[in-house]
Design an enzyme around this catalytic site. Structure first.
Site, PDB file in Angstrom:
ATOM      1  N   GLU A  36       0.882  -1.175   0.000  1.00 42.91           N
ATOM      2  CA  GLU A  36       0.000   0.000   0.000  1.00 42.91           C
ATOM      3  C   GLU A  36       0.909   1.211   0.000  1.00 42.91           C
ATOM      4  O   GLU A  36       1.499   1.552   1.030  1.00 42.91           O
ATOM      5  CB  GLU A  36      -0.878  -0.009   1.255  1.00 42.91           C
ATOM      6  CG  GLU A  36      -1.857  -1.145   1.319  1.00 42.91           C
ATOM      7  CD  GLU A  36      -2.884  -1.073   0.204  1.00 42.91           C
ATOM      8  OE1 GLU A  36      -3.349   0.033  -0.104  1.00 42.91           O
ATOM      9  OE2 GLU A  36      -3.185  -2.120  -0.374  1.00 42.91           O
ATOM     10  N   CYS A  74      -2.124   9.143   2.601  1.00 44.58           N
ATOM     11  CA  CYS A  74      -1.752   8.585   1.290  1.00 44.58           C
ATOM     12  C   CYS A  74      -2.732   9.020   0.220  1.00 44.58           C
ATOM     13  O   CYS A  74      -2.350   9.256  -0.915  1.00 44.58           O
ATOM     14  CB  CYS A  74      -1.693   7.073   1.367  1.00 44.58           C
ATOM     15  SG  CYS A  74      -3.221   6.336   1.981  1.00 44.58           S
TER      16      CYS A  74
HETATM   17  P1  NAD Z   1       8.605   4.554   4.465  1.00 45.30           P
HETATM   18  O1  NAD Z   1       8.545   3.738   3.237  1.00 45.30           O
HETATM   19  O2  NAD Z   1       9.754   5.456   4.670  1.00 45.30           O
HETATM   20  O3  NAD Z   1       8.534   3.633   5.767  1.00 45.30           O
HETATM   21  C1  NAD Z   1       7.482   2.710   5.970  1.00 45.30           C
HETATM   22  C2  NAD Z   1       7.960   1.605   6.896  1.00 45.30           C
HETATM   23  O4  NAD Z   1       8.972   0.831   6.234  1.00 45.30           O
HETATM   24  C3  NAD Z   1       8.595   2.095   8.196  1.00 45.30           C
HETATM   25  O5  NAD Z   1       8.167   1.268   9.244  1.00 45.30           O
HETATM   26  C4  NAD Z   1      10.090   1.913   7.930  1.00 45.30           C
HETATM   27  O6  NAD Z   1      10.860   1.747   9.092  1.00 45.30           O
HETATM   28  C5  NAD Z   1      10.076   0.646   7.095  1.00 45.30           C
HETATM   29  N1  NAD Z   1      11.265   0.413   6.267  1.00 45.30           N
HETATM   30  C6  NAD Z   1      12.222   1.296   5.879  1.00 45.30           C
HETATM   31  N2  NAD Z   1      13.139   0.675   5.093  1.00 45.30           N
HETATM   32  C7  NAD Z   1      12.759  -0.615   4.965  1.00 45.30           C
HETATM   33  C8  NAD Z   1      13.256  -1.752   4.265  1.00 45.30           C
HETATM   34  N3  NAD Z   1      14.349  -1.677   3.519  1.00 45.30           N
HETATM   35  N4  NAD Z   1      12.578  -2.912   4.345  1.00 45.30           N
HETATM   36  C9  NAD Z   1      11.431  -2.998   5.062  1.00 45.30           C
HETATM   37  N5  NAD Z   1      10.905  -1.965   5.763  1.00 45.30           N
HETATM   38  C10 NAD Z   1      11.553  -0.775   5.706  1.00 45.30           C
HETATM   39  O7  NAD Z   1       7.230   5.369   4.490  1.00 45.30           O
HETATM   40  P2  NAD Z   1       6.799   6.484   5.520  1.00 45.30           P
HETATM   41  O8  NAD Z   1       7.586   7.721   5.227  1.00 45.30           O
HETATM   42  O9  NAD Z   1       6.802   5.927   6.898  1.00 45.30           O
HETATM   43  O10 NAD Z   1       5.270   6.697   5.133  1.00 45.30           O
HETATM   44  C11 NAD Z   1       4.811   7.626   4.205  1.00 45.30           C
HETATM   45  C12 NAD Z   1       4.459   6.946   2.898  1.00 45.30           C
HETATM   46  O11 NAD Z   1       3.486   5.934   3.134  1.00 45.30           O
HETATM   47  C13 NAD Z   1       3.814   7.897   1.919  1.00 45.30           C
HETATM   48  O12 NAD Z   1       4.337   7.667   0.635  1.00 45.30           O
HETATM   49  C14 NAD Z   1       2.347   7.510   1.960  1.00 45.30           C
HETATM   50  O13 NAD Z   1       1.624   7.839   0.799  1.00 45.30           O
HETATM   51  C15 NAD Z   1       2.438   6.047   2.183  1.00 45.30           C
HETATM   52  N6  NAD Z   1       1.193   5.517   2.744  1.00 45.30           N
HETATM   53  C16 NAD Z   1       0.425   4.695   1.973  1.00 45.30           C
HETATM   54  C17 NAD Z   1      -0.801   4.234   2.469  1.00 45.30           C
HETATM   55  C18 NAD Z   1      -1.697   3.346   1.644  1.00 45.30           C
HETATM   56  O14 NAD Z   1      -2.589   2.729   2.221  1.00 45.30           O
HETATM   57  N7  NAD Z   1      -1.528   3.265   0.339  1.00 45.30           N
HETATM   58  C19 NAD Z   1      -1.200   4.601   3.753  1.00 45.30           C
HETATM   59  C20 NAD Z   1      -0.381   5.435   4.492  1.00 45.30           C
HETATM   60  C21 NAD Z   1       0.819   5.888   3.988  1.00 45.30           C
END
Ligand code: NAD
Length: 511
Positions: free
Chosen positions: A246, A280
């Site tokens: 997502e 998002c």
């Molecule tokens: P991010 O991708 O930076 O981090 C998300 C999660 O992934 C965190 O828990 C982080 O620690 C973890 N992570 C980081 N590197 C990783 C790796 N290599 N392997 C596995 N996990 C790892 O995202 P963010 O900045 O926390 O969130 C914002 C983003 O999320 C925005 O782009 C937003 O649009 C999206 N988002 C999408 C939805 C949806 O339902 N489509 C909902 C909410 C947020």
């Protein structure tokens, strides 16, 4: 100062992070980054706990989830305190988005999972006379759930409830920006008496998340950015582990010439600025028909100027949760300004507030050459572009690598639905801000780079299961027609059956 800072630790010790408030910039707490070894140990515990959990009936599992709901109803103020402290959301926003939506998810899945996932007989179009088919929804095993910081409680709780109700054990890894809100999910279920080991929370950053994706889990449910989502998909592909992704969006709003402009302007504000634009499926760009653009823009600007910003009291717009996000918002606005955009409201950090506050911002004269119309901004920013007609709006709305969701605003609901069908996005709302994630029955997901798979509702719940078909012979004949020995007579019979089934009207009706 970063809101998440690494603290010096002695050689060989776990990495340690300090988390600070985006409002006061004071430390909220410190966490150890859990390592691949920690993930391995948690997985072992989860593997031992999962079979007994899966052996419970849906009703028994629902009792734990219902108890969790009652705990949340009793302790919601305390939960809001935790979320607000580390995010800088307004309290009402935390109540709406995190608590209210979580109560709904707990009740929905507690009440309906038995119906959605019960073993079911499936009629077959050909074989029903001779065989019986059942579809059985088996839990996958241990599921890893990795979540972002923008909805730190609901986005952790919602997939967790679904995975648990389906009979899985869960390893949850919340964002390092909001670890305490994520840990509330474990607190909630602990207070509800969930058996040990069925749900474990692992705190940490990308190191912990990566360790999860490289573990021998049965599924990863990931919510976060496109960039990280790609890494998760690659890691899962290497071990052929299923995942749902997502990811981010650049959601368009189309305002037709016959739209109710008062409602559309208020909707634009809420859709773009809710959670300080850090959603998002926020409205990230608006295409408005030329004939009504002046009136629509005037209404949007007037309403924006009335919004109150702050972390306390009755503020409408809270803080940006982390400095990196604030810097990105500033870059997008400055890039647009430099390329000729006009800023009609906001366009700067709030000079009256000390923390990470960016004023709700409205821009016009924007083009697709600007980052603000192409890349996810994830902030309280509303760029508005005038278009000739709906055809041009659709073309521009679809001119993006994202495909999460969108909205269409028109008094003609039928045309609204027809336009919605032509938006290349996972979900659309007509005359409503994007709220599909909160509609529990609706499958939610993104097209293009906004994700893979869908969550929520029946489809989401079944995504935490393996649908196992079980075919049972009815009559126990000594031998089936298709079995050995192969004879010329069998060949003739087979050909006669083929002609009957697919070569005659009666056969076509039967098949
Ligand atoms: P991010 O991708 O930076 O981090 C998300 C999660 O992934 C965190 O828990 C982080 O620690 C973890 N992570 C980081 N590197 C990783 C790796 N290599 N392997 C596995 N996990 C790892 O995202 P963010 O900045 O926390 O969130 C914002 C983003 O999320 C925005 O782009 C937003 O649009 C999206 N988002 C999408 C939805 C949806 O339902 N489509 C909902 C909410 C947020």
């Amino acid at each position: 100062m970063a809101i998440v800072e690494q603290i010096d630790a002695p050689a060989g010790a776990r990495r340690r992070l300090r988390i600070s408030s985006p409002v006061t910039r004071e430390a909220v707490g410190e966490i150890d980054v859990q390592t691949a070894q920690d993930v391995g140990a948690a997985l072992e515990i989860a593997r031992k706990a999962q079979p007994a959990w899966a052996a419970l009936s849906f009703g028994e599992r629902a009792r734990y989830v219902t108890r969790a709901l009652h705990v949340l109803l009793d302790r919601h103020e305390e939960f809001i305190d935790v979320v607000v402290r580390e995010t800088g959301k307004t309290r009402l926003e935390a109540l709406y988005m995190e608590i209210f939506a979580s109560c709904d998810a707990l009740q929905y899945y507690a009440k309906r999972t038995a119906k959605i996932l019960r073993d079911r007989p499936q009629r077959m179009h050909l074989l029903s006379l001779m065989k019986q088919l059942r579809i059985v929804y088996r839990p996958l095993g241990v599921v890893g759930i990795i979540t972002p910081w923008n909805g730190p409680f609901i986005l952790s709780l919602n997939p967790t409830v679904q995975a648990l109700m389906a009979g899985n054990a869960v390893l949850l890894k919340p964002s390092e920006v909001t670890p305490y809100s994520g840990r509330l999910v474990a607190d909630l279920f602990e207070a509800a008496g969930l058996p040990d080991g069925v749900l474990q929370v692992l705190l940490g950053d990308g190191e912990t998340g990566q360790a999860l994706t490289e573990s021998d889990l049965n599924k990863i449910s990931f919510t976060g950015s496109v960039e990280t989502g790609r890494k998760v998909a690659e890691a899962c592909a290497r071990q052929l582990m299923p995942c749902t992704l997502e990811l981010g969006g650049k959601d368009p709003m189309i305002v037709c010439r016959d739209a109710d402009l008062e409602r559309a302007a208020s909707g634009a504000l809420f859709g773009a600025f809710m959670n300080t634009g850090q959603v998002c499926c926020s409205i990230e760009r608006v295409y408005v028909a030329e004939e009504v653009a002046d009136e629509f823009i005037a209404k949007v600007v007037e309403k924006t100027q009335q919004l109150r910003q702050g972390a306390n009291g009755e503020a409408d717009i809270g803080a940006i949760f982390r400095p990196e996000q604030l810097e990105l918002i500033e870059r997008h606005v400055e890039d647009a300004r430099a390329k000729g955009a006009r800023i009609l409201a906001g366009g700067r950090r709030n000079p009256d507030l000390e923390g990470l506050f960016y004023e709700p911002t409205v821009l016009t004269d924007v083009t697709h050459e600007m980052a603000i119309m192409r890349d996810e901004t994830f902030g309280p920013v509303l760029p508005i572009m005038r278009v000739r007609d709906e055809e041009e709006a659709l073309r521009l709305a679809n001119d993006t690598r994202y495909g999460l969701s969108g909205t269409v605003w028109t008094r003609d609901k039928h045309r609204g639905v027809e336009l919605a069908k032509r938006l290349d996005v996972g979900s659309v709302c007509v005359n409503e801000t994007e709220m599909i994630y909160g509609v529990t029955e609706a499958p939610f997901g993104g097209l293009k780079q906004s994700g893979i798979g869908q969550v929520n509702g029946e489809a989401g719940l079944r995504g935490y299961c393996y649908a196992q078909p079980i075919l049972v012979d009815r009559f126990g004949a000594k031998r089936e027609q298709a079995w050995y020995p192969f004879t010329a007579k069998k060949e003739r019979t087979m050909k006669r059956i083929m002609r009957l089934l697919w070569g005659t009207p009666l056969g076509r009706w039967m098949s």
